[in-house]
Design an enzyme around this catalytic site. Sequence first.
Site, PDB file in Angstrom:
ATOM      1  N   SER A 163       8.930  -3.330   0.816  1.00  0.00           N
ATOM      2  CA  SER A 163      10.202  -3.916   0.389  1.00  0.00           C
ATOM      3  C   SER A 163      11.347  -3.030   0.836  1.00  0.00           C
ATOM      4  O   SER A 163      11.186  -1.807   0.978  1.00  0.00           O
ATOM      5  CB  SER A 163      10.230  -4.059  -1.137  1.00  0.00           C
ATOM      6  OG  SER A 163      11.532  -4.360  -1.600  1.00  0.00           O
TER       7      SER A 163
ATOM      8  N   TYR B   9       9.679  -0.279  -9.216  1.00  0.00           N
ATOM      9  CA  TYR B   9       9.241  -1.106  -8.091  1.00  0.00           C
ATOM     10  C   TYR B   9       9.530  -0.399  -6.768  1.00  0.00           C
ATOM     11  O   TYR B   9       8.678  -0.322  -5.879  1.00  0.00           O
ATOM     12  CB  TYR B   9       9.965  -2.452  -8.143  1.00  0.00           C
ATOM     13  CG  TYR B   9       9.647  -3.373  -6.998  1.00  0.00           C
ATOM     14  CD1 TYR B   9       8.407  -4.014  -6.914  1.00  0.00           C
ATOM     15  CD2 TYR B   9      10.592  -3.635  -5.997  1.00  0.00           C
ATOM     16  CE1 TYR B   9       8.123  -4.871  -5.864  1.00  0.00           C
ATOM     17  CE2 TYR B   9      10.314  -4.495  -4.955  1.00  0.00           C
ATOM     18  CZ  TYR B   9       9.073  -5.108  -4.888  1.00  0.00           C
ATOM     19  OH  TYR B   9       8.790  -5.952  -3.843  1.00  0.00           O
TER      20      TYR B   9
END
Length: 251
Positions: A147, A160
Amino acid sequence: MSGAMGFDGKIAVVTGGARGIGRAICENLADAGACVVVGYRSRADEATAAVAGIRERGGAAVAVQMDVADSQSVTDCMASARREFGGPIELLVNNAAYSRLLAVDELTPQRWDLLFRTNAGGPYLTTWAVKDEMAEAGGGAIVNISSINGVSANPSTIAYGATKAALNNFTRGCALAFAKDGIRVNAVAPGLVLTEQSQTVTAQQRAAMVEGIPLGRGAQPEEIASVVRFLLSAESSYITGETLVVAGGRH
């Protein structure tokens, strides 16, 4: 296309393959000739629908339940893949992940542990489950779905982002360790992708995300899937250990 990509008959396992980016990857690889294992944890109906769609277009696919954070579940999934398609697993896409925007006071130890078990621990378990057979087959390719948050910090994605930064380093380390066996390992780091998950944030949050993207829009899942296919294919035979940011110009 399938011949050029070199996927004909190769087994590809895609974790988190029932919807969103994962489903687009499954469809793309099946269209290119791979025998695709649609890995899912709880979305059986969506995984079944993904398989049905692939088969309707003449592709080969099967849905297999797996929890990437559970070693026995991973082992069982890989065994099912081999039984179903009768060969070694040569392609792996680690897409399954737990993702949620969390304020600082929402980031409990339990959520931290869940994120790391799934987003970092899962790719470790799946990679270790297939690396030996890839080596014995003369090589293979692995793509980890990372990501933009793994390379660019955000106060609402502390955990995250940390898991994805760990995944980027894991990717590089595995690439170095497995190169001698002909196994390439790369990562794709998307930014905003227009999936169901992107609808869980507010319209205001989405607008703010788009505002920071030079191309002025989020990506379609298929745009990520095509990059994954390239990194798995022989066309990227001299690329390994890289994290490719696919975020419309955002860094």
